[in-house]
Design an enzyme around this catalytic site. Structure first.
Site, PDB file in Angstrom:
ATOM      1  N   TYR A 140     -30.121 -26.798   0.207  1.00 15.49           N
ATOM      2  CA  TYR A 140     -28.929 -26.810  -0.641  1.00 15.49           C
ATOM      3  C   TYR A 140     -27.783 -26.121   0.093  1.00 15.49           C
ATOM      4  CZ  TYR A 140     -32.060 -27.975  -4.544  1.00 15.49           C
ATOM      5  OH  TYR A 140     -32.974 -28.580  -5.365  1.00 15.49           O
TER       6      TYR A 140
ATOM      7  N   HIS B   2     -33.453 -40.527  -2.025  1.00 11.49           N
ATOM      8  CA  HIS B   2     -33.361 -39.093  -2.285  1.00 11.49           C
ATOM      9  C   HIS B   2     -33.045 -38.870  -3.763  1.00 11.49           C
ATOM     10  CE1 HIS B   2     -31.804 -34.961  -1.971  1.00 11.49           C
ATOM     11  NE2 HIS B   2     -32.467 -34.891  -0.836  1.00 11.49           N
TER      12      HIS B   2
ATOM     13  N   PHE C 256     -35.951 -28.268  -2.219  1.00 12.78           N
ATOM     14  CA  PHE C 256     -35.618 -28.549  -3.615  1.00 12.78           C
ATOM     15  C   PHE C 256     -35.765 -27.356  -4.548  1.00 12.78           C
ATOM     16  CE2 PHE C 256     -36.947 -32.656  -1.797  1.00 12.78           C
ATOM     17  CZ  PHE C 256     -35.765 -33.352  -1.959  1.00 12.78           C
TER      18      PHE C 256
END
Length: 231
Positions: free
Chosen positions: A78, A198, A89
């Site tokens: 991220y 994704h 994730f």
């Protein structure tokens, strides 16, 4: 603070013993030397890099090589403050759940009928043998995919290839174009290899929703005598 050595961060991250042996030679490659120079330059220019250095190799400390049953391969960490924690994730408790992970939870609910935990923490998956890896292990603040092609693929590609060489059947969930490029490393006759878009909101509607990877993974594990995952 510059990255004096990726190998130092590797040792500081206390990788599990199996991974230390599998990836020992990867740190002596020219690609890794170039990666160190690139990261040092980014930091010298005052750019912020995620995750923090001590968390870069966290996936390798929580799920040892021999304990892996399922590989989830994503793109990169991220790129917003306070999110990346070294597990693909996942975010820390109390951090708002990012859209990609919300979409993962939605697909689990559709596929399996329930989601047991929506905290954003995926450490319970890692403890069961889910290896939460990105193809690239760092990212520049606010710039997704900014560290692609800078050398991380040497480590992550070797990790995937080594897992693919294990004799027992494993599950490989390759989410997104970058992850899908690793499919040729895996013998899909022995292992289960599932590819899809994704889970990002920009692509989830193009094949992530409805992929049913979670039920397929569990069915495969059960057929081969392994305990299904508690997603």
């Amino acid at each position: 603070m510059p990255f004096q050595s990726i190998e130092q961060e590797w040792r500081a991250g206390t990788p599990a013993p199996g991974w230390r042996e599998v990836l020992r030679s990867a740190f002596a490659t020219a690609e890794l030397k170039n990666l160190i120079a690139f990261l040092d330059d980014e930091r010298a220019r005052g750019l912020v890099i995620y995750p923090p250095p001590q968390s870069i190799f966290r996936a390798f400390s929580l799920t040892d090589f021999s304990a892996v049953r399922v590989v989830i391969l994503g793109q990169d960490p991220y790129h917003n403050p306070g999110q990346a924690n070294g597990l693909a994730f996942s975010v820390g408790r109390g951090t708002p759940v990012p859209p990609s992970l919300l979409n993962i939870y939605k697909e689990i609910a559709t596929d399996l009928g329930a989601v047991t935990d929506r905290s954003g923490q995926l450490e319970p998956w890692a403890a069961q043998g889910v290896f939460l890896l990105n193809t690239v292990l760092t990212v520049r603040d606010g710039a997704a995919n900014s560290h692609r092609g800078k050398g991380w693929e040497t480590i992550t590609g070797r990790a995937v290839a080594a897992l693919a060489e294990r004799p027992e059947p494993l599950v490989f969930l390759l989410w997104g174009k970058n992850a899908g490029e690793h499919a040729p490393l895996v013998d899909n006759g022995r292992h289960l290899v599932l590819k899809c878009a994704h889970p990002s909101p920009m692509s989830a509607d193009r094949g992530f929703f409805g992929c049913r990877h979670f039920s397929q993974a569990n069915a495969f594990l059960e057929r081969h005598g392994f305990t299904p995952m508690r997603w």
